[in-house]
Design an enzyme around this catalytic site. Structure first.
Site, PDB file in Angstrom:
ATOM      1  N   SER A  41      69.093   8.747 -44.352  1.00 44.07           N
ATOM      2  CA  SER A  41      67.837   8.447 -43.669  1.00 44.07           C
ATOM      3  C   SER A  41      67.008   9.728 -43.625  1.00 44.07           C
ATOM      4  CB  SER A  41      68.151   7.984 -42.251  1.00 44.07           C
ATOM      5  OG  SER A  41      66.961   7.843 -41.516  1.00 44.07           O
TER       6      SER A  41
ATOM      7  N   CYS B 101      69.891   4.512 -30.355  1.00 46.49           N
ATOM      8  CA  CYS B 101      69.780   3.094 -30.661  1.00 46.49           C
ATOM      9  C   CYS B 101      70.396   2.244 -29.566  1.00 46.49           C
ATOM     10  CB  CYS B 101      70.475   2.777 -31.973  1.00 46.49           C
ATOM     11  SG  CYS B 101      70.264   4.075 -33.176  1.00 46.49           S
TER      12      CYS B 101
ATOM     13  N   THR C  48      56.334  -2.807 -52.049  1.00 45.30           N
ATOM     14  CA  THR C  48      55.582  -1.684 -52.616  1.00 45.30           C
ATOM     15  C   THR C  48      56.194  -0.369 -52.153  1.00 45.30           C
ATOM     16  OG1 THR C  48      53.604  -3.034 -52.585  1.00 45.30           O
ATOM     17  CG2 THR C  48      53.278  -0.648 -52.734  1.00 45.30           C
TER      18      THR C  48
ATOM     19  N   GLY D  77      68.128   4.433 -42.769  1.00 42.95           N
ATOM     20  CA  GLY D  77      69.583   4.326 -42.746  1.00 42.95           C
ATOM     21  C   GLY D  77      70.058   2.899 -42.505  1.00 42.95           C
TER      22      GLY D  77
END
Ligand SMILES: Cc1ncc(COP(=O)(O)O)c(C=O)c1O
Length: 389
Positions: A203, A328, A241, A71
């Site tokens: 996310s 967070c 990648t 996210g």
């Protein structure tokens, strides 16, 4: 001791069906999707299946899906990508982005960074429920506004923003609309076309997929500048990648999210209502966020004269994993910017906890929480000088 995880807004376990789908891509089909040989083609094809699955959840074309690391990166790419493209055309001076005061730090910090680079930012206030007012948005729009970024559902208090009205306004004024739908995805049916959304972040680890993978929906024709230069994967927008096992997991999680949405939402709503009804019986306890316009899994409360972190620690001692708000920011000591924006004072904000349910939550879990919580609150209040005052 019984263990109850009631912090699904912070992350979710990987669904068994998702894990099964991912496993072969670690040790059997481990090719690099950019290689032309069999192994590479196999990984490429798996990525494309996932692109369809993600697109299908949003009613978007697979070509409009860019895989990212989550996210945070999707928000950064969407907002900076559009801003830097605008800067190339018009410079920064006076150019205007509108957001809200209650965004996740992945959006807020990105906006603050752009402000330092010379962009003009408007942070819309919210009402006591955390809702922006569409007429404030319309008043804030100027001829220099090129982007509006407002979240779909709030990660702390669960309030669902008026996305349909915002989309109508941005379309009317020919402005791009980005929304962070990390918490809303899988809980609210999202049709990017009906809602006039141009960019949307998701996310995987919030919808029973693995951590470290996400996607950005970019409406066809919307121009972005990359923020990570390299091998040119994902149409040059996101070099690196491909994380094929993760992408396969995200795709499967989206497929399951679509298939199970109505069942999930009715399960979550039933449990959430039970939580809210029982917890509100506790003296001097208030529900934060909107009573109806809220995510099906979110219950967020403020307890007078209590410190949310202590409450969480005591709940943890009893096997209950809850949160004070966003994982967070829980390491910061400041009061939550979301709770301050809805008008709580810092003391009230510090006395809040977030309980978020998930697909695997049970009635038994809720019963355990509503039994333990009043006891713990009472214990803390007995020690609280604020309560005794
Ligand atoms: C609303 C919202 N946006 C963005 C993020 C960041 O997502 P990620 O952890 O995948 O970087 C979160 C995570 O908590 C979130 O809740």
């Amino acid at each position: 001791m019984k263990k109850v995880f009631i912090d699904y807004a912070s992350t979710t376990p990987v669904d068994k069906e998702v894990l099964e789908e991912m496993l072969p891509y670690f040790d059997k089909n481990y090719g690099n999707a950019s290689s032309i040989h069999y192994y590479g083609r196999n990984a490429f094809d798996a990525n494309e299946v996932a692109r369809e699955q993600v697109g299908s959840l949003l009613n978007a074309s697979p070509d409009e899906i860019i895989f990212t690391s989550g996210g945070t990166e999707s928000d950064n790419l969407g907002i900076k990508g559009v801003a830097f493209n605008n800067k190339k055309k018009r410079g920064t001076k006076g150019y205007h982005i509108i957001t809200s005061e209650v965004e996740h730090p992945a959006v807020l910090e990105t906006c603050k960074h752009l402000e330092k680079l010379g962009f003009n930012l408007k942070y819309l206030p919210v009402d006591k429920y955390g809702l922006i007012n569409p007429s404030d948005l319309e008043d804030a729009i100027s001829e220099n506004t090129f982007l509006v970024t407002i979240m779909f559902g709030n990660n702390e208090i669960g309030t669902i923003e008026p996305i349909k009205e915002i989309g109508k306004l941005t379309k009317k004024h020919d402005i791009l609309f980005h929304t962070d739908a990390v918490q809303a995805i899988g809980k609210i049916p999202i049709d990017v076309n009906k809602l006039n959304i141009d960019l949307l972040s998701i996310s995987s680890h919030k919808i029973y997929g693995p951590k470290g993978v996400g996607a950005l929906y970019v409406r066809e024709g919307v121009k972005l500048q990359t923020i990570a230069h390299g091998g040119g994967q994902e149409k040059g927008l996101r070099s690196s990648t491909h994380n094929t096992p993760g992408i396969v997991g995200l795709g499967k999680a989206c497929e399951l999210g679509k298939k199970r949405m109505s069942k999930d939402v009715s399960h979550l709503t039933k449990l959430r209502e039970m939580l809210i009804k029982e917890i509100q019986k506790i003296e001097q306890c208030y529900l934060n966020g909107h009573p109806e316009k809220r995510l099906a899994n979110n219950a967020h409360f403020c307890f007078v004269a209590i410190e949310g972190e202590s409450l969480n620690l005591m709940l943890d001692d009893r096997g209950i994993a809850a949160s004070t708000g966003s994982a967070c920011s829980s390491q910061k000591l400041q009061a939550s910017h979301v709770l301050l924006a809805i008008g709580l004072d810092p003391e009230e904000a510090h006395g809040s906890i977030r309980l978020t349910l998930g697909r695997m939550s049970t009635k038994d879990d809720v019963e355990y929480v509503v039994n333990v919580l009043p006891e713990v609150v009472q214990k803390l209040r007995k020690m609280s000088p604020l309560w005794n005052r």
